[in-house]
Design a protein around this motif. Structure first.
Motif, PDB file in Angstrom:
ATOM      1  N   ALA A   1       0.936  -1.127   0.020  1.00  0.00           N
ATOM      2  CA  ALA A   1       0.054  -0.163  -0.016  1.00  0.00           C
ATOM      3  C   ALA A   1       0.882   1.183  -0.025  1.00  0.00           C
ATOM      4  O   ALA A   1       2.088   1.223   0.430  1.00  0.00           O
ATOM      5  CB  ALA A   1      -0.971  -0.096   1.416  1.00  0.00           C
ATOM      6  N   HIS A   2       0.244   2.468  -0.477  1.00  0.00           N
ATOM      7  CA  HIS A   2       0.747   3.697  -0.240  1.00  0.00           C
ATOM      8  C   HIS A   2       0.004   4.203   0.684  1.00  0.00           C
ATOM      9  O   HIS A   2      -1.117   4.711   0.622  1.00  0.00           O
ATOM     10  CB  HIS A   2       0.882   4.296  -1.535  1.00  0.00           C
ATOM     11  CG  HIS A   2       1.186   5.737  -1.795  1.00  0.00           C
ATOM     12  ND1 HIS A   2       2.227   6.278  -2.665  1.00  0.00           N
ATOM     13  CD2 HIS A   2       1.054   6.906  -0.808  1.00  0.00           C
ATOM     14  CE1 HIS A   2       2.414   7.361  -2.670  1.00  0.00           C
ATOM     15  NE2 HIS A   2       1.769   7.676  -1.353  1.00  0.00           N
TER      16      HIS A   2
ATOM     17  N   TYR B   1      -3.978   3.299  -0.067  1.00  0.00           N
ATOM     18  CA  TYR B   1      -4.114   3.121  -1.080  1.00  0.00           C
ATOM     19  C   TYR B   1      -3.498   1.684  -1.419  1.00  0.00           C
ATOM     20  O   TYR B   1      -2.372   1.858  -1.780  1.00  0.00           O
ATOM     21  CB  TYR B   1      -3.692   4.356  -2.035  1.00  0.00           C
ATOM     22  CG  TYR B   1      -4.198   5.692  -1.716  1.00  0.00           C
ATOM     23  CD1 TYR B   1      -5.270   6.091  -2.471  1.00  0.00           C
ATOM     24  CD2 TYR B   1      -3.736   6.412  -0.628  1.00  0.00           C
ATOM     25  CE1 TYR B   1      -5.760   7.259  -2.034  1.00  0.00           C
ATOM     26  CE2 TYR B   1      -4.315   7.554  -0.324  1.00  0.00           C
ATOM     27  CZ  TYR B   1      -5.285   8.113  -1.288  1.00  0.00           C
ATOM     28  OH  TYR B   1      -5.686   9.345  -0.848  1.00  0.00           O
ATOM     29  N   TRP B   2      -4.248   0.715  -1.430  1.00  0.00           N
ATOM     30  CA  TRP B   2      -3.727  -0.704  -1.591  1.00  0.00           C
ATOM     31  C   TRP B   2      -3.518  -1.017  -3.078  1.00  0.00           C
ATOM     32  O   TRP B   2      -4.406  -0.887  -3.691  1.00  0.00           O
ATOM     33  CB  TRP B   2      -4.614  -1.715  -0.705  1.00  0.00           C
ATOM     34  CG  TRP B   2      -4.536  -1.262   0.730  1.00  0.00           C
ATOM     35  CD1 TRP B   2      -5.230  -0.507   1.225  1.00  0.00           C
ATOM     36  CD2 TRP B   2      -3.653  -1.860   1.778  1.00  0.00           C
ATOM     37  NE1 TRP B   2      -4.966  -0.441   2.719  1.00  0.00           N
ATOM     38  CE2 TRP B   2      -3.891  -1.498   2.781  1.00  0.00           C
ATOM     39  CE3 TRP B   2      -2.626  -3.096   1.588  1.00  0.00           C
ATOM     40  CZ2 TRP B   2      -3.338  -1.887   4.083  1.00  0.00           C
ATOM     41  CZ3 TRP B   2      -1.997  -3.395   2.567  1.00  0.00           C
ATOM     42  CH2 TRP B   2      -2.242  -2.808   4.018  1.00  0.00           C
TER      43      TRP B   2
ATOM     44  N   ILE C   1      -8.366  -6.577  -8.040  1.00  0.00           N
ATOM     45  CA  ILE C   1      -9.369  -5.413  -7.171  1.00  0.00           C
ATOM     46  C   ILE C   1      -8.388  -4.704  -6.482  1.00  0.00           C
ATOM     47  O   ILE C   1      -7.831  -5.162  -5.359  1.00  0.00           O
ATOM     48  CB  ILE C   1     -10.440  -6.103  -6.274  1.00  0.00           C
ATOM     49  CG1 ILE C   1     -11.244  -6.888  -7.219  1.00  0.00           C
ATOM     50  CG2 ILE C   1     -11.153  -5.041  -5.844  1.00  0.00           C
ATOM     51  CD1 ILE C   1     -12.498  -7.712  -6.575  1.00  0.00           C
ATOM     52  N   PRO C   2      -8.134  -3.340  -6.575  1.00  0.00           N
ATOM     53  CA  PRO C   2      -7.631  -2.588  -5.740  1.00  0.00           C
ATOM     54  C   PRO C   2      -8.599  -2.254  -4.481  1.00  0.00           C
ATOM     55  O   PRO C   2      -9.574  -1.920  -4.700  1.00  0.00           O
ATOM     56  CB  PRO C   2      -7.027  -1.208  -6.393  1.00  0.00           C
ATOM     57  CG  PRO C   2      -8.081  -1.299  -7.374  1.00  0.00           C
ATOM     58  CD  PRO C   2      -8.382  -2.716  -7.889  1.00  0.00           C
ATOM     59  N   ILE C   3      -8.039  -1.846  -3.291  1.00  0.00           N
ATOM     60  CA  ILE C   3      -8.998  -1.507  -2.142  1.00  0.00           C
ATOM     61  C   ILE C   3      -8.237  -0.128  -1.764  1.00  0.00           C
ATOM     62  O   ILE C   3      -7.238  -0.148  -1.400  1.00  0.00           O
ATOM     63  CB  ILE C   3      -8.941  -2.580  -1.387  1.00  0.00           C
ATOM     64  CG1 ILE C   3      -9.585  -3.806  -1.659  1.00  0.00           C
ATOM     65  CG2 ILE C   3      -9.828  -2.109   0.105  1.00  0.00           C
ATOM     66  CD1 ILE C   3      -9.676  -5.023  -0.751  1.00  0.00           C
ATOM     67  N   ASP C   4      -8.990   0.790  -1.542  1.00  0.00           N
ATOM     68  CA  ASP C   4      -8.672   2.023  -1.042  1.00  0.00           C
ATOM     69  C   ASP C   4      -9.490   2.340   0.356  1.00  0.00           C
ATOM     70  O   ASP C   4     -10.725   2.221   0.447  1.00  0.00           O
ATOM     71  CB  ASP C   4      -8.874   3.200  -1.945  1.00  0.00           C
ATOM     72  CG  ASP C   4      -7.868   3.382  -3.054  1.00  0.00           C
ATOM     73  OD1 ASP C   4      -7.030   2.587  -2.928  1.00  0.00           O
ATOM     74  OD2 ASP C   4      -8.104   3.809  -4.057  1.00  0.00           O
ATOM     75  N   VAL C   5      -8.654   2.554   1.306  1.00  0.00           N
ATOM     76  CA  VAL C   5      -9.434   2.655   2.804  1.00  0.00           C
ATOM     77  C   VAL C   5      -9.051   4.229   3.154  1.00  0.00           C
ATOM     78  O   VAL C   5      -8.045   4.537   3.453  1.00  0.00           O
ATOM     79  CB  VAL C   5      -8.972   1.514   3.849  1.00  0.00           C
ATOM     80  CG1 VAL C   5      -9.405   1.699   5.120  1.00  0.00           C
ATOM     81  CG2 VAL C   5      -9.261   0.217   3.316  1.00  0.00           C
TER      82      VAL C   5
ATOM     83  N   PRO D   1      -3.108   9.176  -7.202  1.00  0.00           N
ATOM     84  CA  PRO D   1      -4.202   8.983  -8.062  1.00  0.00           C
ATOM     85  C   PRO D   1      -4.905   7.503  -7.718  1.00  0.00           C
ATOM     86  O   PRO D   1      -4.376   6.636  -7.552  1.00  0.00           O
ATOM     87  CB  PRO D   1      -3.663   8.909  -9.632  1.00  0.00           C
ATOM     88  CG  PRO D   1      -2.181   8.861  -8.941  1.00  0.00           C
ATOM     89  CD  PRO D   1      -2.152   9.196  -7.725  1.00  0.00           C
ATOM     90  N   PRO D   2      -6.209   7.323  -8.171  1.00  0.00           N
ATOM     91  CA  PRO D   2      -6.886   5.952  -8.160  1.00  0.00           C
ATOM     92  C   PRO D   2      -6.186   4.966  -9.081  1.00  0.00           C
ATOM     93  O   PRO D   2      -5.618   5.468 -10.140  1.00  0.00           O
ATOM     94  CB  PRO D   2      -8.366   6.250  -8.555  1.00  0.00           C
ATOM     95  CG  PRO D   2      -8.265   7.538  -9.225  1.00  0.00           C
ATOM     96  CD  PRO D   2      -7.028   8.311  -8.655  1.00  0.00           C
TER      97      PRO D   2
END
Length: 155
Positions: free
Chosen positions: A62-63, A119-120, A126-130, A149-150
């Motif tokens: 992740a970032h 930003y996983w 599937i990316p997951i952003d939390v 950025p997404p």
């Protein structure tokens, strides 16, 4: 209290340290905020954060972007680095890692405001952003966009 006095109780800065075995064992340290009463934003960026999938044991990447408006305390950055590094062998879902980091910092610092963006990178396509924050951003403090950025893949 002099500026030198605020650092006297730090245990990790300036010495040899070992990466903690787990986030629970990591010792986050804080110092008094020499600018307490002045509203400002602090940002930490961890573009190479890693943890493990709790089911498969596969690495997740992740970032992380952590923004906070301090109150009376600042987090000592080396202890934060060691805390984040302790997730390298920690199994937890993305949501749990991201929110746990925020809550641990809030418990330690009692900041005026804190937000974290996790930003996983994609796993299984599937990316997951939390995202987590403690409430509305304080007025009068410049809080820049996190600027990550997404995930777009090839699109």
């Amino acid at each position: 209290m002099t500026k030198k006095d605020i650092y006297r109780d730090l245990k990790q800065l300036g010495g040899a340290t070992v990466l903690p075995e787990s986030p629970e064992q990591a010792e986050l340290e804080r110092v008094p905020n020499p600018q307490a009463g002045t509203p400002y934003c602090v940002r930490f960026t961890a573009p190479e954060f890693t943890s493990l999938c709790p089911i498969t044991g596969q690495p997740d990447f992740a970032h992380l972007m952590i923004d906070y408006v301090p109150g009376d305390w600042l987090v000592e950055s080396k202890s934060l680095k060691l805390f984040l590094g302790a997730f390298r062998n920690h199994g937890a879902f993305h949501e749990d890692c991201t929110v746990s980091i925020a809550k641990r910092l809030c418990d330690l610092l009692a900041p005026q405001w804190l937000r974290i963006g996790g930003y996983w990178y994609p796993r299984g396509g599937i990316p997951i952003d939390v995202f987590y924050q403690t409430g509305p951003a304080p007025e009068g403090v410049w809080i820049p966009d996190q600027g990550v950025p997404p995930y777009r893949g090839r699109g």
